[in-house]
Design a protein around this motif. Structure first.
Motif, PDB file in Angstrom:
ATOM      1  N   ALA A 171      34.535  10.610  41.867  1.00  0.00           N
ATOM      2  CA  ALA A 171      35.758  10.332  42.621  1.00  0.00           C
ATOM      3  C   ALA A 171      35.510   9.300  43.712  1.00  0.00           C
ATOM      4  O   ALA A 171      36.355   8.438  43.971  1.00  0.00           O
ATOM      5  CB  ALA A 171      36.308  11.618  43.218  1.00  0.00           C
ATOM      6  N   ARG A 172      34.350   9.374  44.354  1.00  0.00           N
ATOM      7  CA  ARG A 172      34.043   8.422  45.421  1.00  0.00           C
ATOM      8  C   ARG A 172      34.026   6.985  44.901  1.00  0.00           C
ATOM      9  O   ARG A 172      34.490   6.055  45.581  1.00  0.00           O
ATOM     10  CB  ARG A 172      32.698   8.766  46.076  1.00  0.00           C
ATOM     11  N   LYS A 173      33.502   6.791  43.710  1.00  0.00           N
ATOM     12  CA  LYS A 173      33.492   5.442  43.123  1.00  0.00           C
ATOM     13  C   LYS A 173      34.908   4.970  42.834  1.00  0.00           C
ATOM     14  O   LYS A 173      35.257   3.800  43.068  1.00  0.00           O
ATOM     15  CB  LYS A 173      32.666   5.454  41.835  1.00  0.00           C
ATOM     16  N   LYS A 174      35.735   5.872  42.333  1.00  0.00           N
ATOM     17  CA  LYS A 174      37.116   5.502  42.029  1.00  0.00           C
ATOM     18  C   LYS A 174      37.923   5.272  43.304  1.00  0.00           C
ATOM     19  O   LYS A 174      38.857   4.457  43.326  1.00  0.00           O
ATOM     20  CB  LYS A 174      37.761   6.585  41.157  1.00  0.00           C
ATOM     21  N   ILE A 175      37.572   5.987  44.360  1.00  0.00           N
ATOM     22  CA  ILE A 175      38.243   5.794  45.639  1.00  0.00           C
ATOM     23  C   ILE A 175      38.061   4.358  46.119  1.00  0.00           C
ATOM     24  O   ILE A 175      39.008   3.727  46.605  1.00  0.00           O
ATOM     25  CB  ILE A 175      37.715   6.790  46.696  1.00  0.00           C
ATOM     26  N   GLU A 176      36.856   3.836  45.965  1.00  0.00           N
ATOM     27  CA  GLU A 176      36.606   2.455  46.392  1.00  0.00           C
ATOM     28  C   GLU A 176      37.449   1.463  45.598  1.00  0.00           C
ATOM     29  O   GLU A 176      37.949   0.478  46.150  1.00  0.00           O
ATOM     30  CB  GLU A 176      35.114   2.131  46.251  1.00  0.00           C
ATOM     31  N   VAL A 177      37.619   1.729  44.309  1.00  0.00           N
ATOM     32  CA  VAL A 177      38.454   0.860  43.476  1.00  0.00           C
ATOM     33  C   VAL A 177      39.909   0.929  43.925  1.00  0.00           C
ATOM     34  O   VAL A 177      40.593  -0.097  44.046  1.00  0.00           O
ATOM     35  CB  VAL A 177      38.331   1.248  41.986  1.00  0.00           C
ATOM     36  N   GLN A 236      38.445  -2.242  55.740  1.00  0.00           N
ATOM     37  CA  GLN A 236      37.441  -3.249  56.062  1.00  0.00           C
ATOM     38  C   GLN A 236      36.133  -3.086  55.300  1.00  0.00           C
ATOM     39  O   GLN A 236      35.250  -3.948  55.397  1.00  0.00           O
ATOM     40  CB  GLN A 236      37.176  -3.304  57.565  1.00  0.00           C
ATOM     41  N   THR A 237      35.997  -2.029  54.512  1.00  0.00           N
ATOM     42  CA  THR A 237      34.818  -1.907  53.650  1.00  0.00           C
ATOM     43  C   THR A 237      35.078  -2.475  52.253  1.00  0.00           C
ATOM     44  O   THR A 237      34.212  -2.399  51.387  1.00  0.00           O
ATOM     45  CB  THR A 237      34.383  -0.434  53.530  1.00  0.00           C
ATOM     46  N   THR A 238      36.263  -3.041  52.036  1.00  0.00           N
ATOM     47  CA  THR A 238      36.569  -3.644  50.739  1.00  0.00           C
ATOM     48  C   THR A 238      36.175  -5.117  50.741  1.00  0.00           C
ATOM     49  O   THR A 238      35.894  -5.706  51.790  1.00  0.00           O
ATOM     50  CB  THR A 238      38.066  -3.523  50.402  1.00  0.00           C
ATOM     51  N   ARG A 239      36.197  -5.705  49.569  1.00  0.00           N
ATOM     52  CA  ARG A 239      35.803  -7.111  49.432  1.00  0.00           C
ATOM     53  C   ARG A 239      36.829  -8.071  50.034  1.00  0.00           C
ATOM     54  O   ARG A 239      36.552  -9.268  50.156  1.00  0.00           O
ATOM     55  CB  ARG A 239      35.603  -7.447  47.955  1.00  0.00           C
ATOM     56  N   HIS A 240      37.995  -7.576  50.426  1.00  0.00           N
ATOM     57  CA  HIS A 240      39.059  -8.445  50.923  1.00  0.00           C
ATOM     58  C   HIS A 240      38.966  -8.730  52.420  1.00  0.00           C
ATOM     59  O   HIS A 240      39.676  -9.603  52.923  1.00  0.00           O
ATOM     60  CB  HIS A 240      40.424  -7.820  50.624  1.00  0.00           C
ATOM     61  N   VAL A 241      38.113  -8.022  53.136  1.00  0.00           N
ATOM     62  CA  VAL A 241      38.130  -8.131  54.594  1.00  0.00           C
ATOM     63  C   VAL A 241      37.678  -9.510  55.064  1.00  0.00           C
ATOM     64  O   VAL A 241      38.162 -10.018  56.086  1.00  0.00           O
ATOM     65  CB  VAL A 241      37.274  -7.015  55.234  1.00  0.00           C
ATOM     66  N   GLU A 242      36.774 -10.148  54.338  1.00  0.00           N
ATOM     67  CA  GLU A 242      36.312 -11.470  54.759  1.00  0.00           C
ATOM     68  C   GLU A 242      37.460 -12.477  54.745  1.00  0.00           C
ATOM     69  O   GLU A 242      37.663 -13.225  55.713  1.00  0.00           O
ATOM     70  CB  GLU A 242      35.178 -11.949  53.842  1.00  0.00           C
ATOM     71  N   SER A 296      38.034  -6.903  67.442  1.00  0.00           N
ATOM     72  CA  SER A 296      36.707  -6.462  67.882  1.00  0.00           C
ATOM     73  C   SER A 296      36.619  -4.950  67.900  1.00  0.00           C
ATOM     74  O   SER A 296      35.646  -4.350  67.414  1.00  0.00           O
ATOM     75  CB  SER A 296      36.401  -7.025  69.258  1.00  0.00           C
ATOM     76  N   ARG A 297      37.650  -4.298  68.432  1.00  0.00           N
ATOM     77  CA  ARG A 297      37.644  -2.826  68.508  1.00  0.00           C
ATOM     78  C   ARG A 297      37.651  -2.209  67.116  1.00  0.00           C
ATOM     79  O   ARG A 297      37.014  -1.179  66.880  1.00  0.00           O
ATOM     80  CB  ARG A 297      38.848  -2.341  69.316  1.00  0.00           C
ATOM     81  N   ALA A 298      38.385  -2.812  66.191  1.00  0.00           N
ATOM     82  CA  ALA A 298      38.472  -2.259  64.831  1.00  0.00           C
ATOM     83  C   ALA A 298      37.109  -2.244  64.162  1.00  0.00           C
ATOM     84  O   ALA A 298      36.745  -1.274  63.487  1.00  0.00           O
ATOM     85  CB  ALA A 298      39.448  -3.073  64.001  1.00  0.00           C
ATOM     86  N   PHE A 299      36.327  -3.270  64.356  1.00  0.00           N
ATOM     87  CA  PHE A 299      35.013  -3.325  63.710  1.00  0.00           C
ATOM     88  C   PHE A 299      34.001  -2.430  64.397  1.00  0.00           C
ATOM     89  O   PHE A 299      33.159  -1.834  63.734  1.00  0.00           O
ATOM     90  CB  PHE A 299      34.524  -4.773  63.642  1.00  0.00           C
ATOM     91  N   LYS A 300      34.094  -2.330  65.695  1.00  0.00           N
ATOM     92  CA  LYS A 300      33.167  -1.434  66.395  1.00  0.00           C
ATOM     93  C   LYS A 300      33.459   0.022  66.048  1.00  0.00           C
ATOM     94  O   LYS A 300      32.563   0.859  66.069  1.00  0.00           O
ATOM     95  CB  LYS A 300      33.263  -1.664  67.905  1.00  0.00           C
ATOM     96  N   LYS A 301      34.688   0.327  65.719  1.00  0.00           N
ATOM     97  CA  LYS A 301      35.078   1.703  65.405  1.00  0.00           C
ATOM     98  C   LYS A 301      34.331   2.245  64.206  1.00  0.00           C
ATOM     99  O   LYS A 301      34.037   3.434  64.114  1.00  0.00           O
ATOM    100  CB  LYS A 301      36.606   1.773  65.159  1.00  0.00           C
ATOM    101  N   VAL A 302      34.039   1.368  63.237  1.00  0.00           N
ATOM    102  CA  VAL A 302      33.326   1.830  62.038  1.00  0.00           C
ATOM    103  C   VAL A 302      31.870   1.365  62.028  1.00  0.00           C
ATOM    104  O   VAL A 302      31.203   1.420  61.002  1.00  0.00           O
ATOM    105  CB  VAL A 302      34.033   1.354  60.751  1.00  0.00           C
ATOM    106  N   GLY A 303      31.405   0.899  63.173  1.00  0.00           N
ATOM    107  CA  GLY A 303      29.992   0.547  63.258  1.00  0.00           C
ATOM    108  C   GLY A 303      29.654  -0.841  62.779  1.00  0.00           C
ATOM    109  O   GLY A 303      28.484  -1.155  62.551  1.00  0.00           O
ATOM    110  N   LEU A 304      30.647  -1.713  62.634  1.00  0.00           N
ATOM    111  CA  LEU A 304      30.381  -3.097  62.245  1.00  0.00           C
ATOM    112  C   LEU A 304      30.545  -3.975  63.471  1.00  0.00           C
ATOM    113  O   LEU A 304      31.370  -3.716  64.332  1.00  0.00           O
ATOM    114  CB  LEU A 304      31.345  -3.550  61.152  1.00  0.00           C
ATOM    115  N   GLY A 305      29.762  -5.014  63.530  1.00  0.00           N
ATOM    116  CA  GLY A 305      29.914  -5.940  64.639  1.00  0.00           C
ATOM    117  C   GLY A 305      29.156  -5.477  65.868  1.00  0.00           C
ATOM    118  O   GLY A 305      28.515  -4.453  65.890  1.00  0.00           O
TER     119      GLY A 305
END
Length: 287
Positions: free
Chosen positions: A170-176, A213-219, A278-287
């Protein structure tokens, strides 16, 4: 069918092939026609295990999902309070899934969970519900209501049955599914950009940055935010979007585009710590 769906169904079927099939054995049914298998249908009752094993044979050996479904349904109809009926109900859901009858699969699987919530196979039933929705996920150009349903049901698998093989799948399908939802937001955001509706576009790209933001579209979303904010003259947010993109994805071709956009305005990427980006990325440990 592949993965845990097939493995679980195969195990379930093998475990219950315990009884012979009368005139046609489970290993010699290639000599029997469907008519012979169903010759006694006028009889008021047939042994539950015979009906069940006929269903398993038709499902696994003949890929005749609809005929298999009839046998499993007969088990439920003729022997509703038996253990065979419980297993047959789950196999009915699986047969419907294999036949592409997703609504029927969901109905049978939900009925199984309602009747037998504490059994080990309840996890499989929940996974069938989630998979039935997942297999109907449309392209990003279309409404994503079914994707949202699939995501909710897949998350339910992980929440209720975290230590099962179904949770891992299910976790793999969730990412899709999440990637598809993000793709839809990007599709609409680009449409708004083309119409020069920069505020509408920013709102769509913001959803990708904050929720996906963990998807391939965030960039691309960060680059489009840079573009939209530059177009509106909100340069500090444009600089922040470019800086966050460069910090988290320094080798991304989207960063090169964002950098050039900021430079074209005589500026440099610079992160404003108070920006929502900036806050959005720090919230999930990015940036």
């Amino acid at each position: 069918m592949r993965g845990p769906l097939r493995a679980a169904a195969g195990f379930l079927a093998a475990a219950l092939l315990a009884a012979p099939l009368g005139g046609c054995s489970s290993f010699g049914m290639e000599n029997c026609s469907i008519g012979q298998l169903w010759a006694k249908k006028e009889a008021p009752e047939e042994p539950a295990e015979k009906l069940y094993n006929e269903g398993v044979y038709l499902l696994n050996e003949k890929s005749d999902f609809k005929e298999a479904l009839k046998r499993f349904n007969e088990v439920d109809r003729q022997h509703p309070y038996s253990e065979w009926a419980r297993k047959a109900l789950l196999m009915s859901a699986y047969s419907s899934y294999r036949a592409g009858e997703y609504d029927d699969c969901i109905a049978a699987a939900k009925r199984y969970i309602a009747l037998h919530p504490g059994t080990q196979d309840a996890a499989y039933a929940q996974f069938l519900i989630a998979s039935s929705n997942f297999d109907r996920i449309p392209t990003v150009q279309r409404d994503q209501s079914i994707t949202e349903k699939a995501l909710a049901e897949l998350e339910e698998v992980g929440r209720k049955f975290p230590d099962t093989e179904y949770a891992a799948s299910a976790r793999k399908k969730i990412e899709v599914a999440r990637d598809n939802l993000a793709g839809r937001e990007m599709e609409v955001g680009r449409f708004y950009m083309n119409k020069r509706n920069y505020t509408g576009a920013i709102n769509r790209f913001k959803v990708v940055v904050t929720q996906y933001q963990t998807t391939r579209h965030v960039e691309e979303a960060l680059m489009r935010l840079t573009e939209a904010y530059m177009s509106l003259g909100i340069t500090q947010e444009a600089q922040t979007a470019a800086a966050v993109l460069g910090h988290n994805f320094p080798d991304s071709p989207w960063y090169k585009d964002a950098y050039q956009l900021v430079k074209s305005g005589g500026l440099e990427p610079a992160e404003n710590q108070g920006s929502w980006i900036s806050r959005a990325f720090k919230k999930v440990g990015l940036g």
